[in-house]
Design a protein around this motif. Sequence first.
Motif, mmCIF file in Angstrom:
data_model
loop_
_atom_site.group_PDB
_atom_site.id
_atom_site.type_symbol
_atom_site.label_atom_id
_atom_site.label_comp_id
_atom_site.label_asym_id
_atom_site.label_seq_id
_atom_site.Cartn_x
_atom_site.Cartn_y
_atom_site.Cartn_z
ATOM 1 N N TYR A 138 -6.683 -0.492 4.611
ATOM 2 C CA TYR A 138 -5.811 -2.109 4.453
ATOM 3 C C TYR A 138 -4.837 -1.880 3.645
ATOM 4 O O TYR A 138 -3.578 -2.380 3.992
ATOM 5 C CB TYR A 138 -6.816 -3.209 3.850
ATOM 6 C CG TYR A 138 -5.911 -4.569 3.876
ATOM 7 C CD1 TYR A 138 -5.581 -5.451 4.397
ATOM 8 C CD2 TYR A 138 -5.098 -4.780 2.321
ATOM 9 C CE1 TYR A 138 -4.816 -6.786 4.353
ATOM 10 C CE2 TYR A 138 -4.442 -5.796 2.142
ATOM 11 C CZ TYR A 138 -4.487 -7.005 3.313
ATOM 12 O OH TYR A 138 -4.183 -7.774 2.768
ATOM 13 N N TRP A 176 -2.082 0.170 5.553
ATOM 14 C CA TRP A 176 -1.464 -1.364 6.433
ATOM 15 C C TRP A 176 0.040 -2.177 5.825
ATOM 16 O O TRP A 176 0.714 -2.196 6.528
ATOM 17 C CB TRP A 176 -2.437 -2.322 7.189
ATOM 18 C CG TRP A 176 -1.528 -2.563 8.100
ATOM 19 C CD1 TRP A 176 -1.765 -3.923 7.631
ATOM 20 C CD2 TRP A 176 -0.380 -2.458 9.126
ATOM 21 N NE1 TRP A 176 -0.692 -4.832 9.015
ATOM 22 C CE2 TRP A 176 -0.591 -3.949 9.773
ATOM 23 C CE3 TRP A 176 -0.297 -1.713 10.371
ATOM 24 C CZ2 TRP A 176 0.027 -4.121 10.892
ATOM 25 C CZ3 TRP A 176 0.585 -1.866 11.065
ATOM 26 C CH2 TRP A 176 0.599 -3.021 11.641
ATOM 27 N N TYR A 177 -0.651 -2.089 4.656
ATOM 28 C CA TYR A 177 0.049 -2.806 4.078
ATOM 29 C C TYR A 177 1.361 -1.932 3.125
ATOM 30 O O TYR A 177 2.585 -3.130 3.635
ATOM 31 C CB TYR A 177 -0.596 -3.545 2.850
ATOM 32 C CG TYR A 177 0.591 -4.667 1.667
ATOM 33 C CD1 TYR A 177 0.032 -5.680 1.809
ATOM 34 C CD2 TYR A 177 0.991 -3.710 0.026
ATOM 35 C CE1 TYR A 177 0.929 -6.864 1.146
ATOM 36 C CE2 TYR A 177 1.136 -4.799 -0.814
ATOM 37 C CZ TYR A 177 1.471 -6.030 -0.329
ATOM 38 O OH TYR A 177 2.456 -7.005 -1.283
#
Length: 291
Positions: free
Chosen positions: A16, A19-20
Motif C-alpha cells: 500500500y 502504491w501511495y
Amino acid sequence: MSAPAMPQPEALSTRYMAWYRFTRNPAAVIGAFMVVTVILAAIFAPLIAPYPDHVGAVVDFRNRHAAPDMAHLLGTDKVGRDILSRVVFGFRVSLFLVIGVLGVAVPVGAALGLAAGYFSGLTERIITGFTNVMLAIPPLVMALAIGNVLEPNLVNAMLAITLLWWTWHARLVYRVSKSIAAEDFIEAARLAGASHWHILTREILPNCISVISVKTTLDAAFVILFGATLSFLGLGVKPPTPDLGSMVADGRQFLPEMWWEVLAPGFAIFYATLGFNLLGDGLRDMFDVEA
C-alpha cells in the motif's frame, strides 16, 4: 464528534505504501496515462484511425501533401495518406517491437543473471565474461550489420535489437542476485534442504522482480527509439507498413514546407518514449530501487 484516526504509516502494508508513493508522484501518474493511451491506441487502432485503409498501399495523389485540416487532422504524406491514421498504427508497430524484444531479452537476461549470481565459480565467470564481450559491441553497429545482411522487416529488426539487449538485464540481475545470495535466509534455505530451483525461483527471483520491472519499463522507451532509428535508416519495417521512424525519414525531404509530415510522427515517438520513461522513474521511486 472527532474524526476517525488515520492509520499510522508503520501500520500500513508495504504494498500500500508503494502504491501511495506512486499515486502521489505526478510525473509517474502522467507517465502511466501516456503509456495507457499509447497501448489503447495500438489495440484499437482500426477503430480510432479515421482512414484505416491508409496503412496499406493506398495512394490519393489529389490530396498529397495536404496541410492539416478537418478532413486530415495531421495532414497527409507524399502519396496522400492520412498521417494521423498512420501514426496510430505506428504505435502498434512500436509496441510489437517492444513486446518482441523485451519478451525475449528480459527472460534470457534474467535467467543468466540469476545463474551467475547464485552459482558463482565457473558458471559466474563464463556468463559474466560472455556478457561483457557482448556489451563491448555497440548495439547500433550490430543492428546495422544484421539489417544489411537480412531483409529489412519487423522480425529482423527485433532480432537485431534482442541479440544485444539481454546483456543489460543479465548484468543488472547478476548484481542484485549476487547480493541476495549472500543473505542469511538463502543459507538457511540451503541448510533446510531446499533445491537450487526452489532457491532461485522462490527466494531470489521474487526479490529481483522490482528491479526487473523498473528496468523493463525504462527499456521500452529505448527500444521504441532504437527501432525508430533503424526504420529511419531504412533497416526496419518495410513500406507501406506505417512505422514512426520511416515516416520521419520520408517526410524530412519535404522540410520545411511540409513540416507536419515530420512533426506528427516525431512527436509520437517523443510521446511514447517520454511516457515509458516517466512511468519507469515512477516505478523506481515506488519500489525504492536503483536500476
